[in-house]
Motif scaffolding. Structure first.
Motif, PDB file in Angstrom:
ATOM      1  N   LEU A   1       2.715 -22.097  11.137  1.00 60.53           N
ATOM      2  CA  LEU A   1       1.885 -21.554  10.069  1.00 60.53           C
ATOM      3  C   LEU A   1       2.752 -20.966   8.957  1.00 60.53           C
ATOM      4  O   LEU A   1       3.825 -20.413   9.227  1.00 60.53           O
ATOM      5  N   PRO A   2       2.288 -21.070   7.705  1.00 61.19           N
ATOM      6  CA  PRO A   2       3.009 -20.415   6.618  1.00 61.19           C
ATOM      7  C   PRO A   2       3.001 -18.898   6.805  1.00 61.19           C
ATOM      8  O   PRO A   2       2.043 -18.332   7.342  1.00 61.19           O
ATOM      9  N   LEU A   3       4.056 -18.250   6.332  1.00 58.92           N
ATOM     10  CA  LEU A   3       4.093 -16.791   6.404  1.00 58.92           C
ATOM     11  C   LEU A   3       2.917 -16.150   5.677  1.00 58.92           C
ATOM     12  O   LEU A   3       2.459 -15.060   6.048  1.00 58.92           O
ATOM     13  N   SER A   4       2.415 -16.837   4.661  1.00 57.96           N
ATOM     14  CA  SER A   4       1.300 -16.283   3.884  1.00 57.96           C
ATOM     15  C   SER A   4       0.025 -16.148   4.704  1.00 57.96           C
ATOM     16  O   SER A   4      -0.908 -15.449   4.286  1.00 57.96           O
ATOM     17  N   GLU A   5      -0.030 -16.802   5.855  1.00 56.62           N
ATOM     18  CA  GLU A   5      -1.203 -16.693   6.714  1.00 56.62           C
ATOM     19  C   GLU A   5      -1.000 -15.677   7.835  1.00 56.62           C
ATOM     20  O   GLU A   5      -1.887 -15.506   8.688  1.00 56.62           O
ATOM     21  N   ARG A   6       0.125 -15.010   7.838  1.00 56.27           N
ATOM     22  CA  ARG A   6       0.382 -13.963   8.823  1.00 56.27           C
ATOM     23  C   ARG A   6      -0.154 -12.632   8.289  1.00 56.27           C
ATOM     24  O   ARG A   6       0.095 -12.251   7.153  1.00 56.27           O
ATOM     25  N   GLN A   7      -0.886 -11.944   9.160  1.00 55.59           N
ATOM     26  CA  GLN A   7      -1.527 -10.713   8.705  1.00 55.59           C
ATOM     27  C   GLN A   7      -0.515  -9.666   8.237  1.00 55.59           C
ATOM     28  O   GLN A   7      -0.768  -8.936   7.275  1.00 55.59           O
ATOM     29  N   ALA A   8       0.637  -9.609   8.883  1.00 55.21           N
ATOM     30  CA  ALA A   8       1.647  -8.634   8.488  1.00 55.21           C
ATOM     31  C   ALA A   8       2.055  -8.843   7.032  1.00 55.21           C
ATOM     32  O   ALA A   8       2.133  -7.890   6.245  1.00 55.21           O
ATOM     33  N   ILE A   9       2.307 -10.103   6.661  1.00 61.38           N
ATOM     34  CA  ILE A   9       2.699 -10.416   5.284  1.00 61.38           C
ATOM     35  C   ILE A   9       1.551 -10.119   4.334  1.00 61.38           C
ATOM     36  O   ILE A   9       1.750  -9.561   3.243  1.00 61.38           O
ATOM     37  N   GLN A  10       0.349 -10.480   4.718  1.00 58.48           N
ATOM     38  CA  GLN A  10      -0.815 -10.228   3.873  1.00 58.48           C
ATOM     39  C   GLN A  10      -0.989  -8.737   3.603  1.00 58.48           C
ATOM     40  O   GLN A  10      -1.272  -8.323   2.473  1.00 58.48           O
ATOM     41  N   PHE A  11      -0.830  -7.934   4.643  1.00 59.86           N
ATOM     42  CA  PHE A  11      -0.965  -6.488   4.471  1.00 59.86           C
ATOM     43  C   PHE A  11       0.155  -5.934   3.600  1.00 59.86           C
ATOM     44  O   PHE A  11      -0.062  -5.027   2.787  1.00 59.86           O
ATOM     45  N   TRP A  12       1.378  -6.473   3.764  1.00 55.29           N
ATOM     46  CA  TRP A  12       2.487  -6.030   2.922  1.00 55.29           C
ATOM     47  C   TRP A  12       2.196  -6.325   1.457  1.00 55.29           C
ATOM     48  O   TRP A  12       2.455  -5.502   0.582  1.00 55.29           O
ATOM     49  N   VAL A  13       1.674  -7.516   1.183  1.00 55.05           N
ATOM     50  CA  VAL A  13       1.362  -7.915  -0.191  1.00 55.05           C
ATOM     51  C   VAL A  13       0.274  -7.018  -0.777  1.00 55.05           C
ATOM     52  O   VAL A  13       0.390  -6.520  -1.905  1.00 55.05           O
ATOM     53  N   ALA A  14      -0.788  -6.805  -0.007  1.00 56.21           N
ATOM     54  CA  ALA A  14      -1.894  -5.979  -0.495  1.00 56.21           C
ATOM     55  C   ALA A  14      -1.435  -4.539  -0.736  1.00 56.21           C
ATOM     56  O   ALA A  14      -1.778  -3.920  -1.755  1.00 56.21           O
ATOM     57  N   ASP A  15      -0.651  -4.020   0.184  1.00 61.10           N
ATOM     58  CA  ASP A  15      -0.169  -2.648   0.062  1.00 61.10           C
ATOM     59  C   ASP A  15       0.762  -2.517  -1.141  1.00 61.10           C
ATOM     60  O   ASP A  15       0.677  -1.542  -1.901  1.00 61.10           O
ATOM     61  N   ALA A  16       1.655  -3.502  -1.320  1.00 65.22           N
ATOM     62  CA  ALA A  16       2.581  -3.456  -2.453  1.00 65.22           C
ATOM     63  C   ALA A  16       1.830  -3.496  -3.777  1.00 65.22           C
ATOM     64  O   ALA A  16       2.110  -2.707  -4.690  1.00 65.22           O
ATOM     65  N   ALA A  17       0.869  -4.411  -3.891  1.00 60.82           N
ATOM     66  CA  ALA A  17       0.114  -4.528  -5.135  1.00 60.82           C
ATOM     67  C   ALA A  17      -0.635  -3.238  -5.448  1.00 60.82           C
ATOM     68  O   ALA A  17      -0.685  -2.791  -6.602  1.00 60.82           O
ATOM     69  N   THR A  18      -1.196  -2.625  -4.427  1.00 59.13           N
ATOM     70  CA  THR A  18      -1.943  -1.380  -4.614  1.00 59.13           C
ATOM     71  C   THR A  18      -1.028  -0.243  -5.061  1.00 59.13           C
ATOM     72  O   THR A  18      -1.328   0.498  -6.008  1.00 59.13           O
ATOM     73  N   ARG A  19       0.102  -0.110  -4.412  1.00 62.33           N
ATOM     74  CA  ARG A  19       1.011   0.993  -4.723  1.00 62.33           C
ATOM     75  C   ARG A  19       1.707   0.787  -6.069  1.00 62.33           C
ATOM     76  O   ARG A  19       1.992   1.759  -6.779  1.00 62.33           O
ATOM     77  N   ILE A  20       2.005  -0.457  -6.420  1.00 58.14           N
ATOM     78  CA  ILE A  20       2.573  -0.731  -7.745  1.00 58.14           C
ATOM     79  C   ILE A  20       1.570  -0.335  -8.824  1.00 58.14           C
ATOM     80  O   ILE A  20       1.924   0.289  -9.832  1.00 58.14           O
ATOM     81  N   HIS A  21       0.305  -0.702  -8.602  1.00 59.37           N
ATOM     82  CA  HIS A  21      -0.746  -0.355  -9.561  1.00 59.37           C
ATOM     83  C   HIS A  21      -0.849   1.164  -9.712  1.00 59.37           C
ATOM     84  O   HIS A  21      -0.935   1.692 -10.834  1.00 59.37           O
ATOM     85  N   ALA A  22      -0.823   1.868  -8.596  1.00 56.32           N
ATOM     86  CA  ALA A  22      -0.909   3.329  -8.635  1.00 56.32           C
ATOM     87  C   ALA A  22       0.284   3.933  -9.369  1.00 56.32           C
ATOM     88  O   ALA A  22       0.129   4.826 -10.209  1.00 56.32           O
ATOM     89  N   ALA A  23       1.491   3.449  -9.061  1.00 57.25           N
ATOM     90  CA  ALA A  23       2.695   3.975  -9.704  1.00 57.25           C
ATOM     91  C   ALA A  23       2.679   3.710 -11.199  1.00 57.25           C
ATOM     92  O   ALA A  23       3.079   4.568 -12.009  1.00 57.25           O
ATOM     93  N   ARG A  24       2.209   2.533 -11.586  1.00 58.84           N
ATOM     94  CA  ARG A  24       2.162   2.188 -13.009  1.00 58.84           C
ATOM     95  C   ARG A  24       1.207   3.127 -13.757  1.00 58.84           C
ATOM     96  O   ARG A  24       1.538   3.646 -14.824  1.00 58.84           O
ATOM     97  N   LEU A  25       0.017   3.338 -13.199  1.00 59.85           N
ATOM     98  CA  LEU A  25      -0.950   4.219 -13.846  1.00 59.85           C
ATOM     99  C   LEU A  25      -0.424   5.656 -13.918  1.00 59.85           C
ATOM    100  O   LEU A  25      -0.584   6.344 -14.928  1.00 59.85           O
ATOM    101  N   MET A  26       0.207   6.117 -12.838  1.00 58.90           N
ATOM    102  CA  MET A  26       0.779   7.467 -12.815  1.00 58.90           C
ATOM    103  C   MET A  26       1.852   7.636 -13.890  1.00 58.90           C
ATOM    104  O   MET A  26       1.934   8.669 -14.567  1.00 58.90           O
ATOM    105  N   THR A  27       2.672   6.616 -14.032  1.00 58.84           N
ATOM    106  CA  THR A  27       3.783   6.705 -14.980  1.00 58.84           C
ATOM    107  C   THR A  27       3.285   6.680 -16.418  1.00 58.84           C
ATOM    108  O   THR A  27       3.757   7.448 -17.270  1.00 58.84           O
ATOM    109  N   TYR A  28       2.328   5.811 -16.719  1.00 60.51           N
ATOM    110  CA  TYR A  28       1.756   5.797 -18.059  1.00 60.51           C
ATOM    111  C   TYR A  28       1.030   7.108 -18.365  1.00 60.51           C
ATOM    112  O   TYR A  28       1.102   7.626 -19.487  1.00 60.51           O
ATOM    113  N   ASP A  29       0.339   7.658 -17.372  1.00 61.18           N
ATOM    114  CA  ASP A  29      -0.344   8.931 -17.550  1.00 61.18           C
ATOM    115  C   ASP A  29       0.658  10.036 -17.893  1.00 61.18           C
ATOM    116  O   ASP A  29       0.439  10.832 -18.816  1.00 61.18           O
ATOM    117  N   CYS A  30       1.772  10.075 -17.165  1.00 59.88           N
ATOM    118  CA  CYS A  30       2.808  11.080 -17.413  1.00 59.88           C
ATOM    119  C   CYS A  30       3.396  10.911 -18.808  1.00 59.88           C
ATOM    120  O   CYS A  30       3.572  11.889 -19.547  1.00 59.88           O
TER     121      CYS A  30
END
Length: 388
Positions: free
Chosen positions: A279-308
């Protein structure tokens, strides 16, 4: 609330993104090979000159410098987008001039210093460094022992500074020293402009750092500085120094967002191609969760930084927000890059990918300009009302 950049600032961000893609990213193979062979982190003189010519022609010099010395006078918000894009490459190039020392100079220079130091710095004619940390005083300036004593119209500096970037090549170094021993670092700290080659300003050693980087240790042995090179008011060096540190911390948060975004993009490109156990790594739940978590935290950091940055442009007190974004963004990016390295497996451990240089830079950034733990302590201290 409008969370979008103005058209002007969005176009600037896009211009820097093209500069990174067209000019800096193609140099990465050489940067990686040079660092892997022990040549340190850097680019050749000819490459640097060409990048200077291209970036200057694109109008990317002096972006946040005053207009009266040839700058564009852009706000902090615009610079967040600029530095996010610059964070996406491991090619070490800074658009002249380096913002932190620039902002400190802008807040303090006399008219004579504006002509002699600020204007040439904005024009890219000089390089600067700053000496704050000492062997026994890093995140806590109260431990600073370097002194400045009056001698007629001049000042005599004595002490030792460490972890200084570019000390050897800098045309001038901003040196922090205690000019009033009774008040110490709080109310008795002053800043001085020390030119390269000044007698008593001695570079003791070059200190190799991880990721091919280097810093320097210097001594100030009865270093005589002319009186007019006192930067700002005597005893009022702490505030301008905090302007400098705050600017670097916002930069670090922005760079971290850029590095994390590139690492996430690399995961998203690689994971569908790489198969394990059918199976491709993209179908592994661990990778999927890493991607989702990274995208969420990047979004949060970006908004925090622009706010500051927006609050800072409004003249608000953002010391708490600066500590938040510096700690959050660097730790976030460190984890995202680490997971990208894990996703790439053995290839992620090589010096052929930029991930290892990103990881090394982030590892130093978790210490530089205040360790994560100190910034968390500052936030907690403010919320809990404790001052010790």
């Amino acid at each position: 609330m409008d969370f979008a950049l103005s058209d002007e600032h969005r176009m600037l961000k896009e211009l820097v993104a093209r500069f990174v893609k067209d000019e800096l990213t193609p140099l990465e193979a050489g940067v990686l090979a040079r660092e892997a062979s022990g040549g340190g982190l850097g680019i050749g003189a000819a490459e640097h000159q060409r990048l200077d010519e291209v970036s200057r022609a694109l109008g990317l010099w002096g972006l946040d410098a005053p207009e009266d010395v040839g700058g564009v006078d852009l706000p902090y918000v615009a610079m967040v987008g600029v530095n996010e894009e610059l964070g996406k490459t491991v090619t070490p190039y800074t658009l002249p001039p380096d913002s932190p020392n620039l902002r400190m100079l802008m807040a303090t220079v006399s008219e004579r210093q504006r002509v002699a130091y600020l204007a040439p710095y904005v024009a890219g004619e000089t390089i600067s460094a700053i000496g704050i940390s000492e062997p026994g005083a890093g995140a806590d300036p109260a431990g600073m022992l370097t002194t400045a004593e009056r001698d007629g119209e001049d000042w005599i500096l004595r002490g030792r500074k460490i972890w200084i970037t570019r000390a050897e090549e800098a045309d001038f170094t901003i040196v922090m020293a205690v000019s009033n021993k009774e008040k110490g670092a709080r109310g008795g700290m002053s800043a001085f402009l020390v030119d390269k080659g000044t007698p008593g300003f001695n570079i003791q050693r070059k200190i190799p750092m991880i990721g091919g980087q280097a810093t320097y240790e210097i001594t100030l042995d009865d270093c005589r500085v002319e009186g007019w090179k006192l930067l700002g008011e005597e005893g009022n060096g702490f505030g301008p120094m905090q302007i400098r540190l705050g600017t670097r911390r916002i930069e670090m948060a922005s760079w971290s967002i850029g590095m994390a975004q590139r690492a996430l993009d690399m995961i998203c490109e690689y994971a569908p191609q790489r198969k394990t156990f059918g199976l491709p790594l993209s179908e592994r739940q661990a990778i999927q969760f890493w991607v989702a978590d990274a995208a969420t935290r990047i979004h949060a950091a970006r908004l925090m930084t622009y706010d500051c940055a927006w609050k800072l442009d409004q003249g608000r007190d953002v010391r708490q927000e600066i500590s938040m974004i510096k700690a959050y963004a660097t730790e976030m990016a460190w984890e995202v890059v680490d997971r990208a390295m894990q996703t790439f497996g053995a290839m992620g451990m090589t010096k052929e990918l930029p991930l290892q240089l990103m990881a090394a830079k982030l590892r130093t950034m978790r210490i530089y300009d205040g360790p994560t733990e100190v910034h968390k302590w500052v936030v907690a201290r403010n919320l809990l009302g404790t001052r010790r």
